[in-house]
Design a protein around this motif. Structure first.
Motif, mmCIF file in Angstrom:
data_model
loop_
_atom_site.group_PDB
_atom_site.id
_atom_site.type_symbol
_atom_site.label_atom_id
_atom_site.label_comp_id
_atom_site.label_asym_id
_atom_site.label_seq_id
_atom_site.Cartn_x
_atom_site.Cartn_y
_atom_site.Cartn_z
ATOM 1 N N ASP A 137 0.865 -1.183 0.000
ATOM 2 C CA ASP A 137 0.000 0.000 0.000
ATOM 3 C C ASP A 137 0.903 1.236 0.000
ATOM 4 O O ASP A 137 1.278 1.765 1.053
ATOM 5 C CB ASP A 137 -0.920 -0.024 1.226
ATOM 6 N N MET A 138 1.239 1.708 -1.197
ATOM 7 C CA MET A 138 2.178 2.821 -1.320
ATOM 8 C C MET A 138 1.596 4.096 -0.721
ATOM 9 O O MET A 138 2.326 4.889 -0.104
ATOM 10 C CB MET A 138 2.532 3.041 -2.790
ATOM 11 N N ASP A 139 0.311 4.322 -0.868
ATOM 12 C CA ASP A 139 -0.296 5.516 -0.296
ATOM 13 C C ASP A 139 -0.165 5.519 1.219
ATOM 14 O O ASP A 139 0.120 6.565 1.832
ATOM 15 C CB ASP A 139 -1.782 5.598 -0.669
ATOM 16 N N LEU A 140 -0.356 4.358 1.824
ATOM 17 C CA LEU A 140 -0.231 4.282 3.275
ATOM 18 C C LEU A 140 1.207 4.542 3.710
ATOM 19 O O LEU A 140 1.459 5.246 4.698
ATOM 20 C CB LEU A 140 -0.707 2.901 3.756
ATOM 21 N N LEU A 141 2.168 4.000 2.978
ATOM 22 C CA LEU A 141 3.567 4.239 3.317
ATOM 23 C C LEU A 141 3.898 5.728 3.268
ATOM 24 O O LEU A 141 4.611 6.263 4.132
ATOM 25 C CB LEU A 141 4.489 3.464 2.370
ATOM 26 N N LYS A 142 3.373 6.410 2.263
ATOM 27 C CA LYS A 142 3.638 7.850 2.139
ATOM 28 C C LYS A 142 3.005 8.613 3.292
ATOM 29 O O LYS A 142 3.596 9.560 3.838
ATOM 30 C CB LYS A 142 3.097 8.360 0.807
ATOM 31 N N GLN A 143 1.797 8.202 3.675
ATOM 32 C CA GLN A 143 1.135 8.897 4.783
ATOM 33 C C GLN A 143 1.854 8.648 6.103
ATOM 34 O O GLN A 143 1.938 9.541 6.950
ATOM 35 C CB GLN A 143 -0.327 8.439 4.877
ATOM 36 N N ILE A 144 2.357 7.427 6.266
ATOM 37 C CA ILE A 144 3.141 7.138 7.482
ATOM 38 C C ILE A 144 4.348 8.062 7.551
ATOM 39 O O ILE A 144 4.689 8.616 8.611
ATOM 40 C CB ILE A 144 3.576 5.664 7.493
ATOM 41 N N TYR A 145 5.003 8.256 6.408
ATOM 42 C CA TYR A 145 6.176 9.136 6.384
ATOM 43 C C TYR A 145 5.770 10.587 6.630
ATOM 44 O O TYR A 145 6.379 11.288 7.449
ATOM 45 C CB TYR A 145 6.888 9.016 5.040
ATOM 46 N N GLN A 146 4.727 11.041 5.939
ATOM 47 C CA GLN A 146 4.346 12.447 6.032
ATOM 48 C C GLN A 146 3.930 12.834 7.450
ATOM 49 O O GLN A 146 4.238 13.928 7.922
ATOM 50 C CB GLN A 146 3.193 12.735 5.058
ATOM 51 N N HIS A 147 3.282 11.943 8.158
ATOM 52 C CA HIS A 147 2.767 12.259 9.486
ATOM 53 C C HIS A 147 3.657 11.725 10.607
ATOM 54 O O HIS A 147 3.316 11.900 11.767
ATOM 55 C CB HIS A 147 1.341 11.705 9.640
#
Length: 541
Positions: A137-147
C-alpha cells in the motif's frame, strides 16, 4: 475510517509526540511501559498506541490484531531498547510478517537525542528489502512518512488469498422422498387407486446432474510466492441398482424403465409390474423379476412371486406371496390355514390371521391371530389393537405387542433368539453340498480314467478338456459351500438383546430361548422377559 490520526510535531526535526490514545475500544490494554522525557522531545509509547491502528481496522481484519497482540512483548521490548538507547539514534523501520505471509506490518521508531528523521525512501526501501513485492500500500507508506506515525503498527502489504474451488453437487430431477397423496371420497374412505405413490422413469432418462468440483484460484503472498487453492470436494454419486453414469460422468441415468426410488442414500430403478385390479383368473399366477403393485386383492389359490417388493392395496386371501425384498398388505390377510408369505426383507400387514409367514427382516401387524411367524428380525404388534393371539411366533431378536394371548387361555408359543432362517439356509446348503460332492466324484472318476491312459485319443481330447474345467469348477464350489456352512454354524445369536415385551400377557403363553422355557399361566402386566444367567427372567418396565 482514516488510516491514522494526524499528530503534530512539537519541534522541527525532533521526535514527534505519540498519536493520541483512541477513545473507548474493544481491547482494554493498559500501557506496559512509557519512556522518560528526553531533551530532543517527548517520546512515549504504549501497547494502546501500538495497537490503535489495528483496533480501528479490527472489524475488517480481526486476525491482524490477534497476531500483533501475540508479538506485543517482543515489539514493546524493541521499542523500549530504542527509547532507552543512551546514544543518539536515527529513526528506524521495523517489519513483521504474519505466519501465512499474507500480511506485512510496519512500525516506526522515532529518532532519539538528535538522530535523523526518516526519509520517504527509507520506509519504502525497508519494505522492499524485506522481500515484500506484492500488495504494498504505497499511499499508506507515504502517509506514514508524512505524518511521522511513530509507535503505531500498520498493515502495509496484503497478499491475495486463494479462492478454494466450490464443492461439486448433485442436482436431482426426481424426489428422494416417496410422497403419498391420500384422497377421500364423500364417505371419508381412501381410494388407494388414485395414489401417486411411485415415480416412473424411462430407460435413458436423467435421474440427476453431477456438477464436478471447481479447481479454485491460486493466491499470492506478500513475498510473491503462489498460495495454491484447494480443489472442491467431489460429490457422492447416488448410484444404485439399474442406474448408470453417462460417458462424461456428468449425469446419472436409468438403465431400465420402471419405478425410481431413493433408498440407503442411492437412487435405484426397479422394473415394476402394476396390476390395476385383482390377481385372479383374468391375470393368472405372477412371476416377475422386479416389484409388483396390486391395486386390489390377491385371490384364493393364486401365486405371486417378485424379485423386489410386493405391495397390495387390497386383501390377500388363501394365496402364496413371495418377495425378494418387502411385502406390504394394506388391508390384511386371512390365509384360512393355507396362506403363505415369504419375504427377503420385512412383512407388514393390517392383520394376519391363519397365515404362515417367513421373513428375513421384521414382521409388523396390528393383529396376529393363530399364525405361524418366523423372522430374522422382530415381530411387532404395537399399533391399533396390537394383539398376538395363539399360533407359533419365532423371532431372532424380539417380540413386542400390547397384548399377548387372551383371557380365555388360548395357547400362544413364542421363541426368541433362534436363527431359524440361518438353520434353514444351513440345511439347504448341506443338501446342495451333498449333490456337489456326488457330482465331483463322478467327474474325478472319469478324469482319472483318461489321465491313466498312455495318451488321450484325439476323439477324447475335447471330453478331457471339459472334464478338467468341470473338475476345477466343482472343487471350488465344494470349498465355498463348506466355508459358508462353517461360518453359519459358528455364528451364535446374541441372546442378551433378545426380548419379549408386552403391556399384558395372558396365560397360557409359553416363551422359549435356547434351552430355557418360561410358561405364563396367570395374567401378567408390563412384562419385559429377557435372558440372564442361562435362564429366561420375567421382569417389568
Amino acid at each position: 475510517m482514516p488510516f491514522f490520526k494526524k499528530s503534530k510535531n512539537k519541534k522541527e526535526n525532533s521526535a514527534a509526540a505519540p498519536p493520541p490514545a483512541p477513545a473507548d475500544t474493544s481491547s482494554e490494554i493498559t500501557p506496559d511501559k512509557e519512556t522518560d522525557s528526553r531533551e530532543s522531545g517527548v517520546t512515549a509509547f504504549s501497547a494502546q498506541t501500538l495497537l490503535q491502528e489495528l483496533q480501528n481496522r479490527q472489524a475488517e481484519h480481526p486476525q491482524d490484531l490477534e497476531f500483533i497482540q501475540s508479538r506485543l512483548p517482543e515489539i514493546m521490548e524493541i521499542c523500549g531498547q530504542h527509547a532507552e538507547n543512551p546514544e543518539p539514534a536515527d529513526a528506524a523501520v521495523r517489519i513483521l510478517l504474519s505466519p501465512d505471509r499474507m500480511t506485512a506490518f510496519l512500525y516506526l521508531l522515532p529518532p532519539t537525542d538528535g538522530g535523523a528523521e526518516p526519509e520517504e525512501n527509507d520506509i519504502i526501501s525497508a519494505a522492499q528489502d524485506t522481500g515484500i513485492t506484492t500488495g504494498i500500500d504505497m499511499d499508506l507508506l507515504k502517509q506514514i512518512y508524512q505524518h511521522r506515525s511513530y509507535y503505531c503498527v500498520f498493515p502495509i502489504a496484503r497478499g491475495t488469498p486463494p479462492v478454494d474451488g466450490e464443492n461439486g453437487k448433485i442436482v436431482d430431477h426426481f424426489s428422494r422422498i416417496r410422497q403419498i397423496h391420500l384422497q377421500e371420497d364423500s364417505r371419508g374412505s381412501i381410494n388407494y387407486k388414485d395414489l401417486n405413490l411411485f415415480q416412473n422413469i424411462e430407460a435413458g432418462e436423467v435421474i440427476c446432474d453431477i456438477i464436478p468440483p471447481g479447481d479454485g484460484t491460486d493466491g499470492i503472498d506478500v513475498l510473491g510466492y503462489a498460495v495454491p487453492a484447494k480443489k472442491g470436494n467431489a460429490p457422492v454419486i447416488p448410484q444404485g441398482k439399474n442406474t448408470v453414469l453417462n460417458e462424461e460422468k456428468t449425469a446419472l441415468t436409468a438403465k431400465v424403465s420402471g419405478e425410481i426410488s431413493f433408498q440407503n442414500d442411492v437412487f435405484r430403478v426397479a422394473s415394476r409390474l402394476t396390476i390395476p385390479g385383482s390377481v385372479d383368473g383374468s391375470v393368472g399366477n405372477l412371476d416377475f423379476a422386479g416389484d409388483i403393485l396390486v391395486m386390489d386383492d390377491i385371490c384364493r389359490g393364486f401365486t405371486v412371486h417378485a424379485g423386489g417388493n410386493v405391495i397390495v392395496y387390497g386383501m390377500v386371501e388363501n394365496a402364496s406371496v413371495t418377495a425378494g425384498e418387502d411385502i406390504e398388505i394394506r388391508k390384511g390377510m386371512n390365509g384360512s390355514g393355507g396362506g403363505f408369505l415369504k419375504a427377503g426383507g420385512n412383512v407388514s400387514s393390517l392383520f394376519l390371521e391363519h397365515v404362515r409367514v417367513t421373513a428375513n427382516g421384521n414382521v409388523s401387524s396390528e393383529t396376529i391371530i393363530n399364525s405361524n411367524i418366523t423372522c430374522g428380525g422382530s415381530v411387532l404388534a404395537l399399533s391399533g389393537r396390537g394383539t398376538i393371539i395363539g399360533g407359533n411366533i419365532s423371532a431372532s431378536k424380539s417380540v413386542e405387542a400390547r397384548k399377548i394371548g387372551t383371557p380365555s387361555n388360548n395357547e400362544t408359543r413364542i421363541t426368541i433368539g433362534q436363527a431359524v432362517q440361518e438353520e434353514k439356509n444351513t440345511e439347504h446348503l448341506s443338501a446342495e453340498l451333498e449333490e456337489a460332492v456326488k457330482t465331483l466324484e463322478k467327474i474325478r472318476l472319469n478324469y482319472r480314467y483318461l489321465t491313466e491312459q498312455p495318451s488321450v485319443p484325439e476323439n477324447k481330447k475335447e471330453i478331457f478338456n471339459i472334464l478338467s474345467e468341470q473338475k476345477a469348477l466343482y472343487e471350488k464350489k465344494v470349498k465355498d459351500l463348506n466355508e459358508q456352512i462353517d461360518k453359519m454354524l459358528r455364528a451364535k445369536p446374541n441372546y442378551s438383546k433378545c426380548r419379549v415385551k408386552s403391556d399384558i400377557i395372558y396365560g397360557v403363553t409359553e416363551i422359549s430361548l435356547n434351552h430355557s422355557h418360561l410358561i405364563i399361566k396367570d395374567t401378567k402386566e408390563h412384562c419385559n422377559i429377557y435372558y440372564k444367567d442361562a435362564e429366561l427372567v420375567l421382569g417389568t418396565f
